[in-house]
Design an enzyme around this catalytic site. Structure first.
Site, PDB file in Angstrom:
ATOM      1  N   GLY A  56       0.848  -1.185   0.000  1.00 55.34           N
ATOM      2  CA  GLY A  56       0.000   0.000   0.000  1.00 55.34           C
ATOM      3  C   GLY A  56       0.881   1.232   0.000  1.00 55.34           C
TER       4      GLY A  56
ATOM      5  N   SER B 102     -23.119  -5.628 -23.979  1.00 52.79           N
ATOM      6  CA  SER B 102     -22.417  -4.443 -24.471  1.00 52.79           C
ATOM      7  C   SER B 102     -21.416  -4.785 -25.568  1.00 52.79           C
ATOM      8  CB  SER B 102     -21.660  -3.808 -23.309  1.00 52.79           C
ATOM      9  OG  SER B 102     -20.631  -4.709 -22.885  1.00 52.79           O
ATOM     10  N   GLY B 103     -21.154  -6.078 -25.725  1.00 55.86           N
ATOM     11  CA  GLY B 103     -20.072  -6.459 -26.646  1.00 55.86           C
ATOM     12  C   GLY B 103     -18.767  -6.630 -25.894  1.00 55.86           C
ATOM     13  N   GLY B 104     -18.761  -6.291 -24.598  1.00 56.29           N
ATOM     14  CA  GLY B 104     -17.576  -6.510 -23.767  1.00 56.29           C
ATOM     15  C   GLY B 104     -17.492  -7.971 -23.336  1.00 56.29           C
ATOM     16  N   VAL B 105     -16.354  -8.334 -22.755  1.00 51.35           N
ATOM     17  CA  VAL B 105     -16.097  -9.726 -22.403  1.00 51.35           C
ATOM     18  C   VAL B 105     -17.113 -10.236 -21.362  1.00 51.35           C
ATOM     19  CG1 VAL B 105     -14.393 -11.305 -21.418  1.00 51.35           C
ATOM     20  CG2 VAL B 105     -13.643  -9.422 -22.869  1.00 51.35           C
ATOM     21  N   ASP B 106     -17.304  -9.460 -20.297  1.00 51.09           N
ATOM     22  CA  ASP B 106     -18.074  -9.972 -19.157  1.00 51.09           C
ATOM     23  C   ASP B 106     -19.534 -10.268 -19.509  1.00 51.09           C
ATOM     24  OD1 ASP B 106     -15.679  -9.312 -18.033  1.00 51.09           O
ATOM     25  OD2 ASP B 106     -16.422  -7.543 -16.982  1.00 51.09           O
ATOM     26  N   SER B 107     -20.202  -9.282 -20.132  1.00 46.28           N
ATOM     27  CA  SER B 107     -21.624  -9.517 -20.414  1.00 46.28           C
ATOM     28  C   SER B 107     -21.782 -10.599 -21.484  1.00 46.28           C
ATOM     29  CB  SER B 107     -22.344  -8.216 -20.809  1.00 46.28           C
ATOM     30  OG  SER B 107     -21.829  -7.687 -22.007  1.00 46.28           O
TER      31      SER B 107
ATOM     32  N   LYS C 204     -11.206 -11.217 -14.465  1.00 49.99           N
ATOM     33  CA  LYS C 204     -11.327 -11.099 -15.927  1.00 49.99           C
ATOM     34  C   LYS C 204     -10.614 -12.231 -16.669  1.00 49.99           C
ATOM     35  CE  LYS C 204     -12.327  -7.474 -18.431  1.00 49.99           C
ATOM     36  NZ  LYS C 204     -13.657  -6.930 -18.314  1.00 49.99           N
TER      37      LYS C 204
ATOM     38  N   HIS D  31       8.014  -7.368  -4.304  1.00 49.67           N
ATOM     39  CA  HIS D  31       6.691  -7.776  -4.781  1.00 49.67           C
ATOM     40  C   HIS D  31       6.767  -9.103  -5.529  1.00 49.67           C
ATOM     41  CE1 HIS D  31       4.279  -4.200  -3.818  1.00 49.67           C
ATOM     42  NE2 HIS D  31       5.444  -3.588  -3.862  1.00 49.67           N
TER      43      HIS D  31
ATOM     44  N   CYS E 127       5.543  -5.953   1.166  1.00 49.62           N
ATOM     45  CA  CYS E 127       5.871  -4.525   1.098  1.00 49.62           C
ATOM     46  C   CYS E 127       5.328  -3.804   2.341  1.00 49.62           C
ATOM     47  CB  CYS E 127       5.350  -3.934  -0.214  1.00 49.62           C
ATOM     48  SG  CYS E 127       5.993  -2.301  -0.552  1.00 49.62           S
ATOM     49  N   TYR E 128       4.319  -2.941   2.181  1.00 52.09           N
ATOM     50  CA  TYR E 128       3.713  -2.283   3.344  1.00 52.09           C
ATOM     51  C   TYR E 128       3.218  -3.338   4.333  1.00 52.09           C
ATOM     52  CZ  TYR E 128       0.342   0.495   6.042  1.00 52.09           C
ATOM     53  OH  TYR E 128      -0.354   1.101   7.040  1.00 52.09           O
TER      54      TYR E 128
ATOM     55  N   GLU F 122       4.346 -10.792  -6.593  1.00 51.72           N
ATOM     56  CA  GLU F 122       3.187 -10.969  -7.487  1.00 51.72           C
ATOM     57  C   GLU F 122       3.397 -10.379  -8.881  1.00 51.72           C
ATOM     58  OE1 GLU F 122       3.482  -8.892  -5.012  1.00 51.72           O
ATOM     59  OE2 GLU F 122       2.362  -7.042  -5.289  1.00 51.72           O
TER      60      GLU F 122
END
Ligand code: XMP
Length: 585
Positions: free
Chosen positions: A57, A225-230, A369, A171, A84-85, A173
């Site tokens: 953080g 919407s044409g997006g991945v999720d929907s 995602k 880090h 880290c933090y 990750e």
């Protein structure tokens, strides 16, 4: 815990770092389900976890109000890893000490590993790692050993194996720490004794079963919407319930990219609601960016209400499907996706009603995602749809700048100022300011640093661009009063399609997170507009780094764009976020 997820073995506590979701994703990639919780979650609510990871953080442990954790979690018997933090917080809370660094350490460093088992099993004596910190641990807490150091950080990792408490300053990750996954794997399996319980692949049957259970006898309706999720959520429901019980509608606002509507229709088979004329009418003569967003939101509401009414989707036998994914559901440390967008679309009253009466189904709320993409691949959706960059709801409208008045460009000591208004984030608030075209950019990495310094120094600008090619010298160009007309929309659509095609062919689109193309009303009489290229790297859209376009792609793109009708110049945006935003409006 989400209903369709296993009970979490690992909880990541969010101490305000932009990488907290990345940590959870990495744990999941290693096959263990991880959830994200705010850092102040009480130890009691974390009972039963095999491991707890405290994220990094931006704060300093001694600052009042900086994020903390419940000290009792160190006594739960779970393995704890502070990153880290998170390491500093652990040292501070367990009676070690932290000191304010005067110089900080940002970027690559070499970790000298002194204890090469436990957390660091399988690592070499010297390992490249990624550091990003100012403060550091000065004295480990009683019972802790120092496990590793770097040239500027004597205590780069600590551990108390008997209590299974560990901290690392670097880090693990991020991809810049090549053996970071090994460190996380050691933590999960050797230290916390987790078992593998998570793989988004092979979950289709389970997800379908859950969908059938939630819907019961009812049908599901989606706005896609044409997006991945929907798209993935829609196709998942379609597979679970069959075409008779699932409907999808896609609103064509007339502001879409070239061939987008056809693509969505062909790949998803949803109903297309053609509302182009309605949106364009409402946007006639409007140049103010916030007003544009507001109008678009309002029109969306109207069209959606009409669709809901005319399809009788508000009747009791329909519920609403949505593509909400895991990060959208987390409200902690400012990392919720909801904070990321500008003026939200107004909530449609009908949708509000469905939500309030719990007539809603969100099959993807456990997933990130990249996991949603995996599910989409299993469903047979095309890569072209699954690998697309994020795209804003108001579409090309917020990438097509308008101007109220005609005004000349202006010479400043650093370059030429273009008097269009673009949005930026400086401090906590948004600013609308002009753009500077940097003299002699040099086309090297140094131009990005010059851009940052210049924005910070000049009060009246919040973006810096470099000119990549033009039909006329900049001093002959001016900003011309212009609105959102079909002609300009067509111009932007063409430019955007050229950029997409060339960057796809060069493999550049897979190297960037997003690549907005913006039309600005600046040019000459016969070529009144110019194009700005804005390729960026980002993790989550909250911050972003402007990316340099390499040759020969830049020259090739520039010359093709300059061949297009009406375009006078091509610029390359050099500004990071902050101080600029990703989009120009
Ligand atoms: P900014 O411009 O704020 O954008 O740096 C951050 C991310 O959010 C996207 N964005 C939007 N997405 N509706 C959306 O669905 C919007 O109104 C909107 N405005 C910005 C932007 O594309 C970027 O990924």
């Amino acid at each position: 815990m989400r209903e369709d997820a296993p009970p979490p073995q690992i909880t990541v506590l969010d101490a305000g770092g932009q990488y907290c979701h990345l940590i959870a994703r990495r744990v999941r990639q290693l096959g263990v389900y991880a959830e994200v919780r705010p850092s102040d979650a009480t130890a009691e609510t974390l009972t039963g976890r095999k491991g707890i990871i405290i994220s990094g953080g931006p704060n300093s442990v001694y600052e009042p109000g900086s994020p903390s954790v419940d000290k009792a979690l160190f006594d739960l018997g779970a393995g704890v890893l502070g990153i880290c933090y998170g390491q500093q917080l652990m040292a501070y809370l367990l009676n070690g000490s932290v000191r304010k660094g005067d110089k900080g350490e940002y970027g690559h460093a070499t970790l000298q590993v002194s204890v090469r088992d436990g957390l660091f099993q399988g690592l070499g004596a010297d390992e490249p790692v990624w550091m990003s910190h100012r403060d550091q641990v000065e004295k480990p807490p009683p019972g802790f050993d120092v496990l590793a150091s770097t040239d500027t950080c004597a205590i780069a990792a600590i551990g108390d194996p008997a209590r299974r408490l560990y901290g690392v300053q670097f880090h693990p990750e991020v991809v810049h720490t090549p053996r970071g996954m090994q460190v996380l794997e050691n933590f999960l399996f050797s230290i916390c004794e987790c078992r593998k319980d998570w793989d988004p692949r092979g979950r289709l049957d389970l997800l379908e079963e859950k969908i059938r259970e939630t819907t019961g006898a009812r049908n599901v309706f989606f706005f896609v919407s044409g997006g991945v999720d929907s798209s993935v959520a829609y196709r998942l429901c379609l597979r679970a319930l069959g075409p008779e019980r699932v409907r999808g509608a896609y609103v064509d606002t007339g502001l879409m990219r070239e061939a987008e509507t056809e693509f969505v229709r062909d790949s998803l088979g949803v109903e297309i609601v053609d509302a182009g004329a309605q949106f364009l009418d409402a946007l006639q003569g409007v140049w103010d960016p916030e007003q544009k967003r507001h109008i678009i939101g309002e029109q969306f509401v109207r069209v959606q209400e009409t669709v809901l009414q005319s399809g009788h989707y508000l009747d009791g036998d329909w519920i609403l499907g949505q593509g909400t994914i895991y990060p959208d559901t987390i409200e902690s440390g400012g990392t919720a996706q909801a904070d990321l967008i500008k003026t939200h679309h107004n909530r449609v009253a009908g949708i509000q009603k469905l939500i309030e009466s719990n007539r809603i189904i969100e099959p993807l709320t456990s997933f990130y995602k990249d996991e949603v993409r995996e599910i989409g691949r299993e469903l047979g959706l095309p890569d072209e749809l699954l690998d697309r960059h994020p795209f804003p709801g108001p579409a090309l409208a917020i990438r097509l700048l308008c101007a109220e008045q005609t005004a000349p460009v202006e010479k400043l000591p650093e370059g030429w100022m273009i008097p269009v208004q673009t949005v930026g984030v400086q401090g906590d608030s948004r600013t609308y300011r002009a753009v500077l075209v940097l003299d002699n950019p040099g086309w090297n990495e140094e131009m990005f640093a010059r851009a940052t310094v210049t924005v910070n120094r000049l009060q009246n600008i919040n973006r810096v661009v470099a000119q990549s090619g033009a039909h006329a010298p900049i001093q002959r160009m001016s900003v011309v009063a212009a609105g959102l007309t079909p002609e300009r929309l067509h111009r932007l659509r063409r430019a955007d399609a050229i950029v997409r095609r060339l960057s796809h062919e060069a493999g550049f689109d897979s190297k960037v997170w997003q690549f907005p193309v913006i039309l600005i009303p600046c040019g000459t009489l016969d070529r009144p507009d110019s194009v700005v290229l804005r390729p960026i790297h980002s993790v989550d859209g909250m911050t972003a780094q402007a990316v340099k376009m390499e040759e020969p792609l830049r020259s090739r793109m520039t010359s093709e764009l300059l061949n297009a009708e009406g375009l006078c110049a091509v610029f390359h945006d050099l500004t990071h976020k902050p101080p600029a935003t990703i989009e120009w409006e």
